[in-house]
Design an enzyme around this catalytic site. Structure first.
Site, short mmCIF file in Angstrom:
data_model
loop_
_atom_site.label_atom_id
_atom_site.label_comp_id
_atom_site.label_asym_id
_atom_site.label_seq_id
_atom_site.Cartn_x
_atom_site.Cartn_y
_atom_site.Cartn_z
N LEU A 160 -54.16 93.22 -36.85
CA LEU A 160 -55.58 93.50 -37.06
C LEU A 160 -55.93 93.60 -38.54
O LEU A 160 -56.93 93.05 -39.00
CB LEU A 160 -55.96 94.79 -36.34
CG LEU A 160 -56.06 94.70 -34.82
CD1 LEU A 160 -55.98 96.09 -34.19
CD2 LEU A 160 -57.36 94.01 -34.41
N ASP A 169 -49.75 97.17 -47.53
CA ASP A 169 -48.79 97.20 -46.44
C ASP A 169 -47.39 97.37 -47.03
O ASP A 169 -46.96 96.55 -47.84
CB ASP A 169 -48.84 95.90 -45.62
CG ASP A 169 -48.31 96.09 -44.20
OD1 ASP A 169 -47.19 96.63 -44.07
OD2 ASP A 169 -48.99 95.70 -43.24
N VAL A 200 -49.15 105.01 -46.79
CA VAL A 200 -50.23 105.99 -46.65
C VAL A 200 -49.70 107.35 -46.23
O VAL A 200 -50.46 108.32 -46.18
CB VAL A 200 -51.28 105.53 -45.62
CG1 VAL A 200 -51.92 104.22 -46.02
CG2 VAL A 200 -50.67 105.43 -44.22
N SER A 217 -58.22 104.66 -31.12
CA SER A 217 -57.60 103.88 -30.06
C SER A 217 -58.08 104.41 -28.72
O SER A 217 -58.49 105.57 -28.61
CB SER A 217 -56.07 104.01 -30.15
OG SER A 217 -55.44 103.59 -28.97
N TYR A 233 -49.25 109.58 -30.87
CA TYR A 233 -50.26 108.57 -31.18
C TYR A 233 -51.65 109.02 -30.70
O TYR A 233 -52.64 108.90 -31.43
CB TYR A 233 -49.85 107.26 -30.51
CG TYR A 233 -50.71 106.07 -30.77
CD1 TYR A 233 -50.62 105.36 -31.96
CD2 TYR A 233 -51.61 105.61 -29.81
CE1 TYR A 233 -51.40 104.24 -32.20
CE2 TYR A 233 -52.39 104.49 -30.03
CZ TYR A 233 -52.28 103.81 -31.22
OH TYR A 233 -53.06 102.70 -31.43
N ALA A 241 -53.01 111.82 -32.91
CA ALA A 241 -53.44 111.31 -34.21
C ALA A 241 -54.75 110.55 -34.10
O ALA A 241 -55.66 110.74 -34.93
CB ALA A 241 -52.35 110.41 -34.79
N LYS A 242 -54.87 109.71 -33.11
CA LYS A 242 -56.07 108.89 -32.97
C LYS A 242 -57.28 109.72 -32.58
O LYS A 242 -58.42 109.40 -32.95
CB LYS A 242 -55.82 107.77 -31.96
CG LYS A 242 -54.85 106.69 -32.45
CD LYS A 242 -55.28 106.09 -33.77
CE LYS A 242 -54.53 104.83 -34.11
NZ LYS A 242 -54.91 104.30 -35.45
N ALA A 285 -55.89 94.50 -29.47
CA ALA A 285 -55.50 93.11 -29.70
C ALA A 285 -54.02 92.98 -29.37
O ALA A 285 -53.28 93.97 -29.37
CB ALA A 285 -55.75 92.71 -31.15
N ARG A 309 -47.89 93.00 -32.67
CA ARG A 309 -46.49 93.36 -32.46
C ARG A 309 -46.34 94.68 -31.71
O ARG A 309 -45.28 94.96 -31.16
CB ARG A 309 -45.74 93.41 -33.79
CG ARG A 309 -46.24 94.44 -34.77
CD ARG A 309 -45.39 94.45 -36.03
NE ARG A 309 -45.90 95.40 -37.00
CZ ARG A 309 -45.14 96.01 -37.91
NH1 ARG A 309 -43.84 95.78 -37.96
NH2 ARG A 309 -45.68 96.84 -38.78
#
Length: 320
Positions: free
Chosen positions: A20, A39, A75, A153, A166, A169-170, A198, A201
């Site tokens: 993305l 990145d 980050v 998400s 996850y 966090a989201k 999307a 990976r």
């Protein structure tokens, strides 16, 4: 509608070496933005480094006639976030757009998830958002302009199995975004959340054969609009999945007021408490926090509760 471009704008996109983030970087660069492609090239777990992904996206942008610079910091630390933002300020003299897309993934059942895995995911997704927002926001505030897009998400909205780290966090991203939107409203800085899906990976190991088209390019235009000067919303969430773009929002039922409650009365009234037929949808900007309190107090007054002024539940420096 005229072609929406980003000429003269400088954008920082974290996690832009693949998936993305790469799609966002290519789209904004194609429309004139100068892009910091951040990145570190880590594995999906967050381990390791590889400058190749970020460097490769920069080469793609330059080959197409655009302008970009790679940054390989993580980050996950305050110092990394500061260096990412400094790359834009040093190279382009400004930061107009910040898109925090960087992420990692360490799934495990709740009963087996380690504290290290929990912290590692929060470090990149949630703390990582703060690590780049914190240095970017003052520069945007002083310039009187900024567009911040943070990534949540459906796992953060609705949860999912094996992703407590996850999902937490989201979900936290939404609260952070709301504060940035509120504090940025007076100085031309908007902040919104994108909830993208999307096939990247992160989908490794899943059977995606029955999925509709879900290329990252399908989600990129929603992010592009949120990052554009014409963006007319702040403090909101846009979902982008398989060609569908929608708004997600928090709502409350009006609920039921009583001057006092027993456990039994909550059970008796639970159907009315949960009735979504006439929801409250309170826009974050300008005043959802105060509107929530004022409406709740108004119900108490209407039912014979003590007289209190509109918004009197909140004073400077207090939070409810």
């Amino acid at each position: 509608m005229p072609d929406l471009r980003f000429d003269g704008r400088a954008a920082v996109i974290t996690g832009a070496g693949r998936g993305l983030g790469r799609a966002y970087a290519l789209l904004l660069a194609a429309k004139g933005a100068k892009v910091v492609v951040n990145d570190p090239g880590a594995a999906m777990s967050g381990d390791g480094t590889d400058p190749g992904p970020a460097d490769g996206v920069v080469r793609e942008i330059e080959a197409a006639g655009g302008e970009a610079v790679a940054n390989h910091d993580s980050v996950a630390t305050p110092e990394g976030g500061q260096r990412i933002v400094a790359t834009a300020l040093d190279r382009y003299g400004r930061i107009d757009i910040l898109i925090h897309n960087a992420g990692n993934h360490r799934p495990a059942p709740l009963a087996e998830m380690t504290y290290a895995d929990f912290d590692a995911v929060l470090d990149v997704h949630l703390r990582g958002a703060f690590h780049v927002v914190r240095p970017a926001f003052p520069a945007m505030r002083d310039a009187g302009y900024g567009r911040v897009v943070l990534t949540s998400s459906i796992g953060g909205l609705y949860g999912n199995g094996r992703v407590a780290n996850y999902a937490a966090a989201k979900a936290g991203i939404t609260g952070l975004s709301n504060v940035v939107a509120l504090e940025g409203a007076a100085c031309g800085v908007t902040c919104n959340v994108v909830v993208p899906a999307a096939v990247t990976r992160m989908a490794a190991g899943l059977d995606t054969s029955a999925y509709p088209p879900m290329d990252p390019d399908l989600a990129a235009p929603a992010v592009g609009w949120l990052a554009h000067e014409s963006c007319s919303v702040t403090g909101e969430m846009l979902v982008a999945i398989a060609g569908r773009i929608a708004r997600a929002f928090v709502a409350e039922t009006p609920g039921v007021h009583r001057p006092s409650w027993t456990i039994e009365q909550v059970g008796e009234d639970i159907a009315a408490i949960r009735d979504t037929g006439d929801p409250w949808i309170l826009p974050v900007v300008p005043s959802a926090h105060d509107d929530h309190i004022s409406r709740s107090f108004a119900m108490a007054r209407a039912e014979g509760g003590p007289a209190t002024g509109e918004g009197s539940g909140r004073r400077a420096g207090q939070s409810l």
